[in-house]
Motif scaffolding. Sequence first.
Motif, PDB file in Angstrom:
ATOM      1  N   ALA A  18       0.832  -1.204   0.000  1.00  0.00           N
ATOM      2  CA  ALA A  18       0.000   0.000   0.000  1.00  0.00           C
ATOM      3  C   ALA A  18       0.857   1.241   0.000  1.00  0.00           C
ATOM      4  N   ASP A  19       0.280   2.337  -0.462  1.00  0.00           N
ATOM      5  CA  ASP A  19       0.892   3.648  -0.310  1.00  0.00           C
ATOM      6  C   ASP A  19       0.121   4.496   0.685  1.00  0.00           C
ATOM      7  N   ALA A  20      -0.995   3.991   1.175  1.00  0.00           N
ATOM      8  CA  ALA A  20      -1.738   4.632   2.263  1.00  0.00           C
ATOM      9  C   ALA A  20      -2.236   3.522   3.171  1.00  0.00           C
ATOM     10  N   LEU A  21      -2.116   3.722   4.486  1.00  0.00           N
ATOM     11  CA  LEU A  21      -2.365   2.629   5.401  1.00  0.00           C
ATOM     12  C   LEU A  21      -2.891   3.152   6.734  1.00  0.00           C
ATOM     13  N   ILE A  22      -3.983   2.546   7.212  1.00  0.00           N
ATOM     14  CA  ILE A  22      -4.489   2.783   8.562  1.00  0.00           C
ATOM     15  C   ILE A  22      -4.302   1.488   9.335  1.00  0.00           C
ATOM     16  N   VAL A  23      -3.709   1.571  10.528  1.00  0.00           N
ATOM     17  CA  VAL A  23      -3.486   0.383  11.347  1.00  0.00           C
ATOM     18  C   VAL A  23      -4.021   0.620  12.756  1.00  0.00           C
ATOM     19  N   ASP A  24      -4.237  -0.491  13.478  1.00  0.00           N
ATOM     20  CA  ASP A  24      -4.683  -0.394  14.860  1.00  0.00           C
ATOM     21  C   ASP A  24      -3.477  -0.407  15.811  1.00  0.00           C
ATOM     22  N   ASP A  25      -3.748  -0.531  17.091  1.00  0.00           N
ATOM     23  CA  ASP A  25      -2.674  -0.446  18.087  1.00  0.00           C
ATOM     24  C   ASP A  25      -1.692  -1.607  18.017  1.00  0.00           C
ATOM     25  N   ASP A  26      -2.058  -2.677  17.323  1.00  0.00           N
ATOM     26  CA  ASP A  26      -1.164  -3.817  17.165  1.00  0.00           C
ATOM     27  C   ASP A  26      -0.423  -3.781  15.831  1.00  0.00           C
ATOM     28  N   GLY A  27      -0.626  -2.726  15.052  1.00  0.00           N
ATOM     29  CA  GLY A  27      -0.037  -2.673  13.727  1.00  0.00           C
ATOM     30  C   GLY A  27      -0.817  -3.467  12.703  1.00  0.00           C
ATOM     31  N   GLU A  28      -1.998  -3.941  13.086  1.00  0.00           N
ATOM     32  CA  GLU A  28      -2.845  -4.726  12.183  1.00  0.00           C
ATOM     33  C   GLU A  28      -3.610  -3.783  11.259  1.00  0.00           C
ATOM     34  N   PRO A  29      -3.586  -4.027   9.957  1.00  0.00           N
ATOM     35  CA  PRO A  29      -4.223  -3.102   9.013  1.00  0.00           C
ATOM     36  C   PRO A  29      -5.733  -2.998   9.202  1.00  0.00           C
ATOM     37  N   VAL A  30      -6.240  -1.805   9.004  1.00  0.00           N
ATOM     38  CA  VAL A  30      -7.672  -1.532   8.922  1.00  0.00           C
ATOM     39  C   VAL A  30      -8.038  -1.164   7.493  1.00  0.00           C
ATOM     40  N   TRP A  31      -7.151  -0.399   6.832  1.00  0.00           N
ATOM     41  CA  TRP A  31      -7.425   0.054   5.456  1.00  0.00           C
ATOM     42  C   TRP A  31      -6.136   0.138   4.669  1.00  0.00           C
ATOM     43  N   PHE A  32      -6.172  -0.442   3.471  1.00  0.00           N
ATOM     44  CA  PHE A  32      -5.102  -0.307   2.498  1.00  0.00           C
ATOM     45  C   PHE A  32      -5.600   0.552   1.342  1.00  0.00           C
ATOM     46  N   ARG A  33      -4.703   1.323   0.764  1.00  0.00           N
ATOM     47  CA  ARG A  33      -4.998   1.935  -0.519  1.00  0.00           C
ATOM     48  C   ARG A  33      -3.762   1.803  -1.394  1.00  0.00           C
ATOM     49  N   GLY A  34      -3.809   0.890  -2.342  1.00  0.00           N
ATOM     50  CA  GLY A  34      -2.705   0.730  -3.269  1.00  0.00           C
ATOM     51  C   GLY A  34      -2.718   1.845  -4.301  1.00  0.00           C
ATOM     52  N   SER A  35      -1.549   2.291  -4.697  1.00  0.00           N
ATOM     53  CA  SER A  35      -1.461   3.383  -5.661  1.00  0.00           C
ATOM     54  C   SER A  35      -0.160   3.267  -6.429  1.00  0.00           C
ATOM     55  N   LYS A  36      -0.201   3.635  -7.686  1.00  0.00           N
ATOM     56  CA  LYS A  36       1.027   3.692  -8.467  1.00  0.00           C
ATOM     57  C   LYS A  36       1.794   4.969  -8.173  1.00  0.00           C
ATOM     58  N   ASP A  37       1.152   5.905  -7.526  1.00  0.00           N
ATOM     59  CA  ASP A  37       1.778   7.160  -7.176  1.00  0.00           C
ATOM     60  C   ASP A  37       2.185   7.161  -5.706  1.00  0.00           C
ATOM     61  N   LEU A  38       2.785   8.246  -5.284  1.00  0.00           N
ATOM     62  CA  LEU A  38       3.197   8.416  -3.899  1.00  0.00           C
ATOM     63  C   LEU A  38       2.065   9.064  -3.112  1.00  0.00           C
ATOM     64  N   VAL A  39       1.829   8.581  -1.900  1.00  0.00           N
ATOM     65  CA  VAL A  39       0.832   9.162  -1.011  1.00  0.00           C
ATOM     66  C   VAL A  39       1.553   9.671   0.241  1.00  0.00           C
ATOM     67  N   THR A  40       1.270  10.899   0.644  1.00  0.00           N
ATOM     68  CA  THR A  40       1.831  11.442   1.876  1.00  0.00           C
ATOM     69  C   THR A  40       0.731  12.118   2.685  1.00  0.00           C
ATOM     70  N   ASP A  41       1.021  12.302   3.964  1.00  0.00           N
ATOM     71  CA  ASP A  41       0.191  13.118   4.855  1.00  0.00           C
ATOM     72  C   ASP A  41      -1.227  12.587   5.016  1.00  0.00           C
ATOM     73  N   LEU A  42      -1.368  11.254   5.090  1.00  0.00           N
ATOM     74  CA  LEU A  42      -2.681  10.650   5.337  1.00  0.00           C
ATOM     75  C   LEU A  42      -3.117  10.979   6.760  1.00  0.00           C
ATOM     76  N   ARG A  43      -4.299  11.564   6.912  1.00  0.00           N
ATOM     77  CA  ARG A  43      -4.771  11.957   8.243  1.00  0.00           C
ATOM     78  C   ARG A  43      -6.260  12.272   8.208  1.00  0.00           C
ATOM     79  N   VAL A  44      -6.829  12.467   9.402  1.00  0.00           N
ATOM     80  CA  VAL A  44      -8.220  12.872   9.539  1.00  0.00           C
ATOM     81  C   VAL A  44      -8.265  14.382   9.726  1.00  0.00           C
ATOM     82  N   GLN A  45      -9.028  15.050   8.883  1.00  0.00           N
ATOM     83  CA  GLN A  45      -9.288  16.477   9.025  1.00  0.00           C
ATOM     84  C   GLN A  45     -10.806  16.694   8.999  1.00  0.00           C
ATOM     85  N   THR A  46     -11.219  17.920   9.137  1.00  0.00           N
ATOM     86  CA  THR A  46     -12.645  18.260   9.101  1.00  0.00           C
ATOM     87  C   THR A  46     -12.961  18.997   7.813  1.00  0.00           C
TER      88      THR A  46
END
Length: 487
Positions: free
Chosen positions: A81-109
Motif C-alpha cells: 500500500a501507499d496509504a495505510l491505517i493500522v490499529d494499536d497492534d499494527g494490524e491493518p484496517v485500510w489499504f490503498r494501493g497506488s502507483k503514485d506516492l501518497v503522503t500526509d494521510l490523516r483525519v481532518q474536518t
Amino acid sequence: MGLSRRGFLVGTVLAGGAALAGAAGTLERGGGSDATAATAAEPSGYLTLPGTQPPKVTVRRTGQVAAGLVFLGPFRGTDYADALIVDDDGEPVWFRGSKDLVTDLRVQTYKGEPALTYWEGARLVGGHGAGTGIVLDRSYQQIAEVRAGEGMQGDLHEFQLTDQGTALLTAYPEVIADLRPIGGPREGHVYGCHVQEVDVETGKVLLDWNALDHIEIAETKMPMTKDTDGTKGKTFDPVHVNSVQAYGDTLLISARDTCALYSIDRRTGAVRWRLGGRRSDFTVGSRAAFAWQHNARRHDATTITLFDNHITNVGDGASRGVVLKIDEKARKATLLREYTDGKTYGQYMGNVQLLENGNAVVGYGSTATVIEFGPDGRPVMEMTGAGSYRAYRAPWSAQPRTVPSVAIASVSGGRMRVHASWNGATEVAAWRFLTDANAARFTTAASVRRTGFETAATMPVAPRVVAEALASNGRVLARSAVQAVSV
C-alpha cells in the motif's frame, strides 16, 4: 525530503484479536473447534485482497496509548500500500494501493464532518512532488480534489484544510534567482517555493505567496554541491518550505533549508517575524534551538510544536518532538517540553502531534519509526517498519460502500477453509459464514471473532458461501457476494 523507495524494514505483525472484546456474546460456534482464526501455516498474503501482503510492522506497547487508529503513508516498498491505517497492534484496517506516492494521510474536518485526506502525486524529484490533495468521506468515496493554481503543481509537503473551506498547499516551481550572495551563478536555477490558499469547491486561488519575494537567498543554510550548484539541470533548493498552517491573520511556515520558522501576514505576505535561522528575531534558548525542522504547528498565542530533526555537523544525535514557548513581545523562545527516546534519529521528514489525553505522537520520517509518548514524556508505544513522511493518531469510524470480500483457502476431507475481510471497515467485531448446502437457503456454518484484517474459519464443504460482517452487538453491517466453492 530526499527519500527513496527502498525495501521495507523486516518486522512482525502482532495479532489484532485483543481489540474485539465484547463480541463473544454474538457468536454462533457453527464450526466447532475448527472455527478458528487463520494460522501461521496459511498463505502469507491476503487471499481476499489478491496481490497484497501484510505490512511488515512491529509494535511494542509499554503504557496507555490514546484512543484512535494510526495513519501512515508508507514509502518504503510498494508490495502492499501507499496509504495505510493500522490499529494499536499494527494490524491493518485500510489499504490503498497506488502507483503514485501518497503522503500526509490523516483525519481532518471538511464541511463540519470528519474526512480522510492525503496528497497523491508523482514520485519525488529534487525532494518534492507534483500532485493533488484528496478528500474522502467516511465511506472512502472521493468528495474533493484540490489542485494548485497559477500553472503550478501541488507539492507533497502540505495539504492543510482550514475552517473557511480552503486548503493550504505548497508548490515548487523552478525559477531563476541570483545566487551570487552564496557563491553561485547570477542566473541560478532554484526551486521557488510557493504557498497557496485555494478554495476547495471552486479551485480559486485566494493567496499565492512566493518565498523568494520575502526570504533572501543568503538566509539559506543549505550548501551548494556539484549536483545542486544552480546551473541548468542542477537546481538548488535554498528555502524548502515543508509545512504551512493558518493561525488567525497569519500563516506559520517552516523552511527546512533556512532552519527557520516564519510568521507571514496573510493580507500583505510580509514576514512578521523569523524564529531560528540566520536572521532570527527571537532569542532562542539553548535547549530550544532546532535545525532542519519539519511540521511546525501553532497551538495558541504562546505555544508552537515542531519536529526537530536535530541534524548536527556530523549528522548524528537523536531527533525530537519539541514544544516551544514563545513570547512575541519580548521576542524570546524557550523549551517547554520535548519528546525523545534519546536515540532515534530521523534525517529527513517527520512530525509531532499533541493528543487530547496528554500523549504525543512523534513520526521519525526517514527512520521507519513512530513513537507515542505519555504525558510524562516516556514512550508508551513504538511502531517500527512504518516509514512515513508524517504519522498521526486519530479516532476514525468508517463503513465502505464496497461489500466484504470472501475467498476459499482450501478444500479437503469434506472441510473448507474460508477467509473474509472488509477493507476500511472500522466497526467489524466478528464474522459469520453462511453456506448453502442444499441450494435452497443459506444457514450459519461458522461464527468467529475478527482476528485482524483478514479472518478465517473452517466449516463443512458446501456449494456456496457468503460472509457477514457483524458489529459488537451482533448487528449485520454488510454481507459479501456469494462465492462458489470448487471441489
